[in-house]
Design a protein around this motif. Sequence first.
Motif, PDB file in Angstrom:
ATOM      1  N   MET A   1     -10.441  31.108  19.786  1.00  0.00           N
ATOM      2  CA  MET A   1     -11.012  30.982  18.438  1.00  0.00           C
ATOM      3  C   MET A   1     -11.586  32.308  17.945  1.00  0.00           C
ATOM      4  SD  MET A   1     -12.949  27.360  18.079  1.00  0.00           S
ATOM      5  CE  MET A   1     -13.920  27.687  19.517  1.00  0.00           C
ATOM      6  N   LEU A   2     -12.575  32.804  18.685  1.00  0.00           N
ATOM      7  CA  LEU A   2     -13.158  34.098  18.331  1.00  0.00           C
ATOM      8  C   LEU A   2     -12.633  35.138  19.294  1.00  0.00           C
ATOM      9  CD1 LEU A   2     -16.952  33.950  17.505  1.00  0.00           C
ATOM     10  CD2 LEU A   2     -15.027  34.318  15.986  1.00  0.00           C
ATOM     11  N   GLN A   3     -12.011  36.166  18.752  1.00  0.00           N
ATOM     12  CA  GLN A   3     -11.495  37.203  19.628  1.00  0.00           C
ATOM     13  C   GLN A   3     -12.232  38.502  19.408  1.00  0.00           C
ATOM     14  OE1 GLN A   3      -7.434  36.993  18.595  1.00  0.00           O
ATOM     15  NE2 GLN A   3      -6.918  35.738  20.366  1.00  0.00           N
ATOM     16  N   GLU A   4     -12.493  39.206  20.473  1.00  0.00           N
ATOM     17  CA  GLU A   4     -13.116  40.512  20.347  1.00  0.00           C
ATOM     18  C   GLU A   4     -12.081  41.463  19.784  1.00  0.00           C
ATOM     19  OE1 GLU A   4     -15.832  42.133  22.975  1.00  0.00           O
ATOM     20  OE2 GLU A   4     -16.970  40.400  22.247  1.00  0.00           O
ATOM     21  N   ARG A   5     -12.418  42.139  18.701  1.00  0.00           N
ATOM     22  CA  ARG A   5     -11.499  43.125  18.156  1.00  0.00           C
ATOM     23  C   ARG A   5     -11.802  44.500  18.736  1.00  0.00           C
ATOM     24  NH1 ARG A   5     -12.825  43.820  13.242  1.00  0.00           N
ATOM     25  NH2 ARG A   5     -14.587  42.406  13.234  1.00  0.00           N
ATOM     26  N   TYR A  15     -24.407  35.400  20.652  1.00  0.00           N
ATOM     27  CA  TYR A  15     -24.294  34.138  19.909  1.00  0.00           C
ATOM     28  C   TYR A  15     -25.334  33.133  20.379  1.00  0.00           C
ATOM     29  CZ  TYR A  15     -22.676  29.540  18.572  1.00  0.00           C
ATOM     30  OH  TYR A  15     -22.627  28.258  18.067  1.00  0.00           O
ATOM     31  N   GLU A  16     -26.001  32.526  19.437  1.00  0.00           N
ATOM     32  CA  GLU A  16     -26.904  31.405  19.733  1.00  0.00           C
ATOM     33  C   GLU A  16     -26.645  30.345  18.689  1.00  0.00           C
ATOM     34  OE1 GLU A  16     -31.130  32.391  19.891  1.00  0.00           O
ATOM     35  OE2 GLU A  16     -30.551  34.301  20.807  1.00  0.00           O
ATOM     36  N   ARG A  17     -26.711  29.090  19.115  1.00  0.00           N
ATOM     37  CA  ARG A  17     -26.478  28.024  18.150  1.00  0.00           C
ATOM     38  C   ARG A  17     -27.631  27.994  17.144  1.00  0.00           C
ATOM     39  NH1 ARG A  17     -22.916  24.038  17.934  1.00  0.00           N
ATOM     40  NH2 ARG A  17     -23.388  22.301  16.517  1.00  0.00           N
ATOM     41  N   ILE A 152     -30.171  37.808  12.569  1.00  0.00           N
ATOM     42  CA  ILE A 152     -28.814  38.316  12.825  1.00  0.00           C
ATOM     43  C   ILE A 152     -28.094  37.293  13.693  1.00  0.00           C
ATOM     44  CG2 ILE A 152     -27.416  40.202  13.758  1.00  0.00           C
ATOM     45  CD1 ILE A 152     -29.758  42.085  13.472  1.00  0.00           C
ATOM     46  N   ARG A 153     -26.942  36.828  13.258  1.00  0.00           N
ATOM     47  CA  ARG A 153     -26.167  35.877  14.061  1.00  0.00           C
ATOM     48  C   ARG A 153     -24.877  36.535  14.544  1.00  0.00           C
ATOM     49  NH1 ARG A 153     -26.715  30.405  10.323  1.00  0.00           N
ATOM     50  NH2 ARG A 153     -29.008  30.464  10.284  1.00  0.00           N
ATOM     51  N   GLY A 154     -24.831  36.814  15.844  1.00  0.00           N
ATOM     52  CA  GLY A 154     -23.598  37.319  16.432  1.00  0.00           C
ATOM     53  C   GLY A 154     -22.639  36.169  16.695  1.00  0.00           C
ATOM     54  N   GLY A 155     -21.393  36.518  16.947  1.00  0.00           N
ATOM     55  CA  GLY A 155     -20.400  35.477  17.206  1.00  0.00           C
ATOM     56  C   GLY A 155     -20.188  34.555  16.010  1.00  0.00           C
ATOM     57  N   PRO A 175     -18.154  30.433  18.510  1.00  0.00           N
ATOM     58  CA  PRO A 175     -17.582  29.973  19.781  1.00  0.00           C
ATOM     59  C   PRO A 175     -17.678  28.453  19.934  1.00  0.00           C
ATOM     60  CG  PRO A 175     -19.025  31.861  20.141  1.00  0.00           C
ATOM     61  CD  PRO A 175     -19.186  31.461  18.704  1.00  0.00           C
ATOM     62  N   GLU A 176     -18.574  27.826  19.172  1.00  0.00           N
ATOM     63  CA  GLU A 176     -18.701  26.365  19.248  1.00  0.00           C
ATOM     64  C   GLU A 176     -18.087  25.666  18.047  1.00  0.00           C
ATOM     65  OE1 GLU A 176     -22.587  25.396  21.731  1.00  0.00           O
ATOM     66  OE2 GLU A 176     -23.091  26.444  19.881  1.00  0.00           O
ATOM     67  N   GLY A 177     -17.219  26.369  17.345  1.00  0.00           N
ATOM     68  CA  GLY A 177     -16.548  25.734  16.218  1.00  0.00           C
ATOM     69  C   GLY A 177     -17.107  26.170  14.873  1.00  0.00           C
ATOM     70  N   PRO A 178     -16.501  25.640  13.800  1.00  0.00           N
ATOM     71  CA  PRO A 178     -16.825  26.119  12.464  1.00  0.00           C
ATOM     72  C   PRO A 178     -18.060  25.447  11.848  1.00  0.00           C
ATOM     73  CG  PRO A 178     -15.038  24.529  12.345  1.00  0.00           C
ATOM     74  CD  PRO A 178     -15.410  24.640  13.800  1.00  0.00           C
TER      75      PRO A 178
END
Lengths: 539, 65
Positions: A1-5, A15-17, A152-155, A175-178
């Motif tokens: 889903m999420l790829q490191e570019r 990333y944190e929910r 700041i929200r990573g991921g 990473p946990e979906g949209p």
Amino acid sequence: MLQERYQLAYKLYPYERSADQDQDTPVRHPVVVLGGGPIGVATALDLGRQGIPVLVLDDHEGVGMGSRAICFAKRALEIADRYGCGKPMLDKGVVWNLGKVFHKEEKVFEFNLLPEEGHEFPAFINLQQPYFEQFMIERVRDLQKDGVPIEIRGGNRVDSVTVKDDHIVLEIMTPEGPYKLEADWLIGCDGASSPLRNMLGYDFTGKVFQDSFLIADIRMKADFPTERWFWFEPTHGSGASTLLHKQPDDIWRVDFQIGWDVDRKEEMKEENIRRRLDAFLGDSVQYDMVWSSIYTFQCKRMEQFRHGRVIFAGDAAHQVSPFGARGANSGMQDVDNLGWKLGMVIKGQAPETLLDSYNTERIHGADENILNSTRSTDFITPKSDVSKVLRNAVLQLSKDYEFARPLVNSGRLSLPCTYDGSPLNSADALGGPARTRPGSPCPDAPLGDTFLLPMLGNEFTLLTINADAPDTLEESGVQVKRVALSASDDKTGALKERYLGDNDSAVYLIRPDQHVAARRPSFDETHFRAAIRRATGQE
Amino acid sequence: MAFLNTKPNIDRPDDFYAELLSAHDGLNSDESQDYNTRLLLILANHVGDRDVLSQALAAASQKRE
Ligand SMILES: Cc1cc2nc3c(=O)[nH]c(=O)nc-3n(C[C@H](O)[C@H](O)[C@H](O)COP(=O)(O)OP(=O)(O)OC[C@H]3O[C@@H](n4cnc5c(N)ncnc54)[C@H](O)[C@@H]3O)c2cc1C
């Protein structure tokens, strides 16, 4: 889903929910900043410090590996200092003043930048971009502890945006979906290949140069001097031109001009990079390779930086070739310009049209940067026979004749632009020094133990020098405070030279981004009230 | 604004012309081009005045306004 570019240097915002992901209806935020690069984080610092809640979204979880920008100019450092993170940059950075220019097998001349005295910050420092970003994020963390509303929200990757009349809807992948969010204002700081620009179908046009450079950052313990070397047509075969620059931590940046039709994969092989490096440095010099990359360069910009409630800043809005170090430096000036204007609009202190002046002023800035960086690029990588003949004639003459040296253009120092002709300026009623005419960024000046710029702060200021004025002034919802100085504060005479010229006194109206809005020999209430309205888009 | 002098201004023009020509003696056409370019830059610096230089650039292009 999420790829490191790209690979991370430091994981700074894992990333944190968020609770927003568990809501049935999308949560509305006043400002969402798309992209947590240097320009996005600076935007968050500017707005957050004004008390405006700001959310930064980045699909990565920290600062990218590899240095990219290394040259940070005085103005960018002064802006960072206003945000509270300029000093650590200065402490870490390398300052150099001696440059050497080589042509073919010999040194043609050297120059000392002889910086002007009386500024808190040097003309520029060399500092790896990941440090620059890290210091800003550390500042965000400190401010967060004091309750400054920055998140700041990573991921969090923005996949689509829908622009509505009074807000924007964002679809975000994690990473946990949209999930979805809404924003009153969306600031696009998502870099030169800006997905936001593409999603909204805005053009990005200009000039692509038919050449490429190989960059290598190497660690060298050797006792190399802290100088900048620019080598045109080196005969040792390392490239068509080669640049050597010192960075902190014993790291050196070497740039090789390698041409347009190159086999990138082949060139990027360590043995081939080492072949060029050995040719340049000599076989006996020991070094470790830290990072390398190949870049092509272009000068492009969007036609408009503001599209209603969607506003672009940094590389997303404009891209320049690296010669002259105008990328991150000009992006910082975008933020400086946009921050206070958006803040006032959100707080209801200024009409939305004030934001159009961001568009006008920063397009003016971008065009100036593009012009300068195009000229440097044309000198460094001449594309026609005649331009090469001219270039080489300049280099040959510069060895024996001083007059030719100013024509050698291996990148011009990034200077902030003066917003001449801006609708926010009032006509110059002082006739003082040209460098502080309305539209100019305020030059620093020493005041005993301190400096001028930190005293100006982040608000509208009346700077009085040997002149009277009320200590505060309120006009159409805008608060103005006074900073009163006199000849006795000016031990070095720099204030007089930079702000008075032949005048005995002066009163300056200075914007929150420390650009001059108006100036007169003395305080005149009617004129200054009009100037305040004008500078805030109310006239 | 200063103006480009387009009236005769060189003393003993035949001597000057011969000197200019002989400066190219033994140069191939690439070397001659390099030489002319250096000469141009030296003279341009001596003139210095940006208005005059712009007029000279226009005059040399032989496009009549
Ligand atoms: C070789 C080289 C040398 C340079 N040297 C200098 C120099 O000396 N001085 C200087 O001032 N400048 C220099 N620059 C330019 C400088 O690196 C850039 O101007 C600067 O990084 C721009 O910052 P930015 O925040 O606008 O964009 P970026 O740094 O590109 O950041 C964009 C961010 O947006 C994020 N993003 C992208 N798409 C999405 C998405 N869909 N969802 C969520 N997040 C997203 C990315 O992950 C990234 O973090 C150089 C550049 C290069 C290539």
